[in-house]
Design an enzyme around this catalytic site. Structure first.
Site, PDB file in Angstrom:
ATOM      1  CE  LYS A   3      -3.141  -1.367   3.606  1.00  0.00           C
ATOM      2  NZ  LYS A   3      -3.909  -0.926   4.777  1.00  0.00           N
TER       3      LYS A   3
ATOM      4  CE  LYS B   3      -1.929   3.672   5.357  1.00  0.00           C
ATOM      5  NZ  LYS B   3      -3.086   3.226   6.144  1.00  0.00           N
TER       6      LYS B   3
HETATM    7  N1  C2G Z   1     -10.627   6.027  10.371  1.00  0.00           N
HETATM    8  C1  C2G Z   1     -11.642   6.864  10.824  1.00  0.00           C
HETATM    9  N2  C2G Z   1     -11.352   8.138  11.176  1.00  0.00           N
HETATM   10  C2  C2G Z   1     -10.082   8.602  11.092  1.00  0.00           C
HETATM   11  C3  C2G Z   1      -9.040   7.760  10.644  1.00  0.00           C
HETATM   12  C4  C2G Z   1      -9.337   6.452  10.288  1.00  0.00           C
HETATM   13  O1  C2G Z   1     -12.813   6.446  10.897  1.00  0.00           O
HETATM   14  N3  C2G Z   1      -9.833   9.902  11.452  1.00  0.00           N
HETATM   15  C5  C2G Z   1     -10.975   4.655   9.983  1.00  0.00           C
HETATM   16  C6  C2G Z   1     -10.672   4.351   8.515  1.00  0.00           C
HETATM   17  O2  C2G Z   1     -11.723   4.821   7.693  1.00  0.00           O
HETATM   18  C7  C2G Z   1     -10.570   2.828   8.529  1.00  0.00           C
HETATM   19  C8  C2G Z   1     -10.001   2.545   9.934  1.00  0.00           C
HETATM   20  O3  C2G Z   1     -10.188   3.742  10.717  1.00  0.00           O
HETATM   21  O4  C2G Z   1     -11.878   2.246   8.436  1.00  0.00           O
HETATM   22  C9  C2G Z   1      -8.527   2.190   9.894  1.00  0.00           C
HETATM   23  O5  C2G Z   1      -7.842   3.238   9.239  1.00  0.00           O
HETATM   24  P1  C2G Z   1      -6.390   2.904   8.605  1.00  0.00           P
HETATM   25  O6  C2G Z   1      -5.588   2.192   9.615  1.00  0.00           O
HETATM   26  O7  C2G Z   1      -5.890   4.154   7.972  1.00  0.00           O
HETATM   27  O8  C2G Z   1      -6.813   1.832   7.497  1.00  0.00           O
HETATM   28  P2  C2G Z   1      -6.478   1.914   5.924  1.00  0.00           P
HETATM   29  O9  C2G Z   1      -5.067   2.247   5.737  1.00  0.00           O
HETATM   30  O10 C2G Z   1      -7.541   2.757   5.334  1.00  0.00           O
HETATM   31  O11 C2G Z   1      -6.596   0.378   5.478  1.00  0.00           O
HETATM   32  O12 C2G Z   1      -8.393  -3.263   3.029  1.00  0.00           O
HETATM   33  C10 C2G Z   1      -8.660  -2.010   3.613  1.00  0.00           C
HETATM   34  C11 C2G Z   1      -7.404  -1.379   4.159  1.00  0.00           C
HETATM   35  O13 C2G Z   1      -6.667  -2.269   4.968  1.00  0.00           O
HETATM   36  C12 C2G Z   1      -7.788  -0.140   4.978  1.00  0.00           C
END
Ligand code: C2G
Length: 133
Positions: free
Chosen positions: A44, A46
């Site tokens: 990703k 990341k």
């Molecule tokens: N999230 C949120 N509010 C934020 C930050 C994050 O609601 N201010 C939610 C994201 O929308 C996600 C979850 O927290 O549902 C986890 O966020 P991340 O760790 O950034 O996940 P991401 O990198 O989006 O990975 O297959 C899907 C991916 O693995 C999602």
């Protein structure tokens, strides 16, 4: 027993993550978090601050989380939903519409993201603090 699943990296665990997990759990009785592995994150573009095992342990310490499984591919979601008998798939709405094909297998819900917080913002703010110190 209503089973809910969500996916993510959950690095530098913060308020936005907790609120997502809290609301996801409130949609059922059992919450599974599929946690991105370090290798999957590399795909990703990341690099998490905390390695997978630490991010897993932190999620397992949260009262809303019942099970943490590894997320190793984008394609595993359908298999996970079938294998874990999932009723509801939940993601923050930055993913709005991206997983609608899962509607053939379970309910798909996109929840409003928590404004003003993100792992990226935390890193940027800390960098600014470091420069002004
Ligand atoms: N999230 C949120 N509010 C934020 C930050 C994050 O609601 N201010 C939610 C994201 O929308 C996600 C979850 O927290 O549902 C986890 O966020 P991340 O760790 O950034 O996940 P991401 O990198 O989006 O990975 O297959 C899907 C991916 O693995 C999602």
């Amino acid at each position: 027993m209503k089973r809910v699943i969500t996916y993510g990296t959950y690095d530098l665990l913060h308020w936005g993550h907790i609120r997502l997990l809290q609301r996801a759990k409130a949609m059922g009785d059992y919450l599974i978090v599929a946690l991105s592995t370090d290798e999957f994150n590399a795909g990703k573009g990341k690099q998490a601050y905390h390695p997978y095992e630490e991010r897993k342990a932190m999620l397992e310490a949260i009262r809303y989380v019942d099970l943490v499984i590894p997320e190793t591919t984008w394609e595993q979601k359908k298999e996970d939903i079938v294998n874990y008998h999932v009723d509801t798939f939940v993601m923050g709405d930055d993913w709005e519409g991206k997983f609608d094909e899962l509607k053939e297998l379970c309910e798909v819900v996109y929840l409003p993201r928590t404004a003003g917080i993100s792992t990226t913002k935390i890193k940027e703010d800390l960098e600014k603090l470091g420069r002004s110190a």
